[in-house]
Scaffold this active site. Structure first.
Site, short mmCIF file in Angstrom:
data_model
loop_
_atom_site.label_atom_id
_atom_site.label_comp_id
_atom_site.label_asym_id
_atom_site.label_seq_id
_atom_site.Cartn_x
_atom_site.Cartn_y
_atom_site.Cartn_z
N LEU A 114 29.53 19.20 36.33
CA LEU A 114 30.20 19.68 37.42
C LEU A 114 29.50 21.05 37.95
O LEU A 114 30.30 22.11 38.56
CB LEU A 114 31.52 20.26 36.75
CG LEU A 114 32.40 18.95 36.20
CD1 LEU A 114 33.83 19.61 35.54
CD2 LEU A 114 32.60 17.90 37.17
N SER A 127 26.07 19.80 32.41
CA SER A 127 26.67 20.53 33.70
C SER A 127 26.89 19.46 34.82
O SER A 127 26.46 19.69 35.78
CB SER A 127 25.47 21.60 34.05
OG SER A 127 25.10 22.34 33.15
N PHE A 154 33.70 24.31 41.62
CA PHE A 154 35.05 25.02 41.94
C PHE A 154 34.64 26.48 42.49
O PHE A 154 35.75 27.05 42.82
CB PHE A 154 35.67 25.18 40.47
CG PHE A 154 36.03 23.96 39.73
CD1 PHE A 154 36.81 23.12 40.19
CD2 PHE A 154 35.02 23.62 38.68
CE1 PHE A 154 36.90 21.79 39.46
CE2 PHE A 154 35.13 22.46 38.15
CZ PHE A 154 36.22 21.67 38.54
N GLY A 181 30.37 24.43 36.62
CA GLY A 181 31.64 25.16 37.38
C GLY A 181 31.31 25.37 38.68
O GLY A 181 32.18 26.06 39.61
N TYR A 197 24.40 27.42 19.35
CA TYR A 197 25.38 27.43 20.08
C TYR A 197 26.49 28.79 19.52
O TYR A 197 26.68 28.26 18.31
CB TYR A 197 26.34 26.41 20.30
CG TYR A 197 25.57 25.45 21.26
CD1 TYR A 197 24.68 25.78 22.26
CD2 TYR A 197 26.15 24.16 21.56
CE1 TYR A 197 23.92 24.93 23.27
CE2 TYR A 197 25.60 23.24 22.57
CZ TYR A 197 24.61 23.61 23.51
OH TYR A 197 24.00 22.80 24.29
N1 LIG Z 1 20.69 20.92 25.95
C1 LIG Z 1 20.85 21.80 26.74
O1 LIG Z 1 19.84 22.70 27.11
C2 LIG Z 1 21.96 22.36 27.37
C3 LIG Z 1 22.23 23.36 28.42
C4 LIG Z 1 23.45 23.54 28.97
C5 LIG Z 1 24.60 22.65 28.72
N2 LIG Z 1 24.31 21.88 27.84
C6 LIG Z 1 25.67 20.95 27.05
O2 LIG Z 1 26.63 20.67 28.44
C7 LIG Z 1 27.82 21.22 28.15
C8 LIG Z 1 28.26 21.39 29.56
O3 LIG Z 1 27.80 22.09 30.35
P1 LIG Z 1 28.44 23.33 31.30
O4 LIG Z 1 29.40 23.94 30.52
O5 LIG Z 1 27.31 23.65 32.44
O6 LIG Z 1 29.16 22.05 32.11
P2 LIG Z 1 30.24 21.59 33.42
O7 LIG Z 1 31.18 20.77 32.73
O8 LIG Z 1 29.37 21.21 34.49
O9 LIG Z 1 30.90 23.33 33.70
C9 LIG Z 1 31.89 23.74 32.96
C10 LIG Z 1 32.39 24.83 33.66
O10 LIG Z 1 33.37 24.43 34.69
C11 LIG Z 1 34.44 25.20 34.70
N3 LIG Z 1 35.51 23.98 34.95
C12 LIG Z 1 35.81 22.89 34.20
N4 LIG Z 1 36.80 22.33 34.97
C13 LIG Z 1 37.18 23.36 35.77
C14 LIG Z 1 38.45 23.17 36.59
N5 LIG Z 1 39.29 22.11 36.75
N6 LIG Z 1 38.58 24.25 37.55
C15 LIG Z 1 38.03 25.38 37.47
N7 LIG Z 1 36.72 25.58 36.54
C16 LIG Z 1 36.52 24.25 35.72
C17 LIG Z 1 34.57 25.46 33.01
O11 LIG Z 1 35.36 26.77 33.27
P3 LIG Z 1 35.97 27.59 31.85
O12 LIG Z 1 34.45 28.32 31.54
O13 LIG Z 1 37.04 28.45 32.24
O14 LIG Z 1 36.08 26.40 30.86
C18 LIG Z 1 33.03 26.02 32.66
O15 LIG Z 1 32.83 27.09 33.11
C19 LIG Z 1 27.62 22.24 27.09
O16 LIG Z 1 28.67 22.69 26.58
C20 LIG Z 1 26.65 21.61 26.44
O17 LIG Z 1 26.93 20.98 25.33
C21 LIG Z 1 23.30 21.63 26.99
#
Ligand SMILES: NC(=O)c1ccc[n+]([C@@H]2O[C@H](COP(=O)([O-])OP(=O)(O)OC[C@H]3O[C@@H](n4cnc5c(N)ncnc54)[C@H](OP(=O)(O)O)[C@@H]3O)[C@@H](O)[C@H]2O)c1
Length: 299
Positions: free
Chosen positions: A211, A209, A217, A214, A57
């Site tokens: 949400l 992921s 939203f 994102g 990361y």
């Molecule tokens: N193992 C794997 O292969 C793998 C792959 C992907 C992810 N992951 C893990 O899963 C975690 C979460 O993944 P994700 O980032 O896809 O999760 P997510 O929580 O589904 O999406 C996060 C996104 O939603 C946006 N967001 C959150 N709350 C919001 C709100 N109230 N209003 C508007 N936008 C909002 C964030 O914006 P901002 O960017 O502006 O904050 C961000 O871009 C990662 O950090 C990582 O630790 C693991």
């Protein structure tokens, strides 16, 4: 009301059903060590006791900044369950090179320990299935890390059922975790047997992921808009809860009993989403959302 928790195989502590992800919060210096320390305080106050990192990361900066934040908060490390991952090693022009050889796993785990300034990793995951994985070699590496107390329990990420079964067949201890994508926009893991195997072997799925990365939203098409409208209707039945809480409650309703990994790094958003772990959807609400997501009537 405290956040609900789940217990992993072999883990000393229960992990909160909301986990803070580090896939992007450090990216491009979005957060300093000091800002991250304050954000982690807010997570712990909210009942989030688990952080999801990976060696890869932000090119290693996620683990380093996390380690820096821990040094600013003596005592915080002991309150957190730290997940990190190995396996994605090099990057070429347009490709990634995975390495899950014995030496690479041990080297990666030791580098993660140094970056985070901690003496053990609570949960160590293989980041992605490696087509050249030699399960005997992986088992040797994990056993040596376990024996040395450098990693306490183990799991995988993005593994399909046959890949979980292959690795599990060589290990003298159970896999604790399979970290997979699962949300109202992406239900592959529910349909390809992965969550069924989690339930059978009591492997905790960590849903990334939740949400939709994102998309919740920023609906991309008419089906997304219909889903969002249905989420709002269900939210009204829960005292006008924010839609992200209903989306979280939907993934946590799965009987494999997982936890949801949040991506963003803003305290206000984190608090709003985390409260979804306290909402219990009825079967009727769950199926209504499933149908809205599919976009057609399910018999
Ligand atoms: N193992 C794997 O292969 C793998 C792959 C992907 C992810 N992951 C893990 O899963 C975690 C979460 O993944 P994700 O980032 O896809 O999760 P997510 O929580 O589904 O999406 C996060 C996104 O939603 C946006 N967001 C959150 N709350 C919001 C709100 N109230 N209003 C508007 N936008 C909002 C964030 O914006 P901002 O960017 O502006 O904050 C961000 O871009 C990662 O950090 C990582 O630790 C693991």
């Amino acid at each position: 009301m405290p956040l609900p928790t789940i217990r992993l195989h072999e883990a000393a502590r229960e992990i909160s059903r909301i986990v803070q992800g580090f896939g992007s919060i450090i990216h491009e210096e979005r957060m300093s060590e000091r800002e991250l320390a304050a954000y982690l305080d807010a997570c712990v106050d909210e009942g989030i006791n688990t952080c999801d990192l990976a060696a890869v990361y932000s090119g290693g900066a996620a683990e380093s900044v996390f380690g820096g934040a821990l040094t600013l908060r003596p005592g915080l490390r002991e309150r957190l369950t730290v997940i990190t991952k190995y396996g994605i090693e090099g990057e070429g022009a347009g490709y990634h090179c995975y390495d899950t050889s014995r030496e690479a796993i041990v080297r990666s785990a030791e580098r993660s320990l140094r970056r985070m300034g901690t003496d053990h990793i609570d949960v160590l995951l293989m980041h992605r299935p490696d087509m050249l994985m030699d399960a005997d070699e992986v088992a040797e590496a994990l056993l040596s890390l376990r024996k040395a107390g450098k990693a306490l329990c183990f799991g995988v990420s993005n593994f399909l059922p046959h890949q979980v079964e292959l690795l599990a067949s060589r290990l003298p201890f159970p896999l604790a975790v399979n970290e997979v994508p699962y949300n109202l926009f992406d239900m592959d893991m529910q349909e390809n047997g992965t969550l069924d195997l989690c339930q059978r072997l009591r492997i905790a799925p960590l849903f990334y992921s939740p949400l939709g990365g994102g998309r919740l939203f920023a609906p991309a098409n008419a089906r997304d808009r219909h889903l969002l409208e249905t989420l709002r209707e269900v939210a009204r039945q829960h005292g006008d809860a924010p839609v992200e809480q209903i989306a979280i409650a939907w993934v946590l309703r799965h009987p494999a009993r997982g936890a949801a990994i949040l991506g963003g790094g803003r305290a206000e958003w984190m608090r709003r989403a985390a409260a979804g772990a306290r909402i219990a959807l009825t079967r009727d609400q769950w199926f209504r959302l499933w149908t809205a997501s599919k976009g057609y009537e399910i018999p």
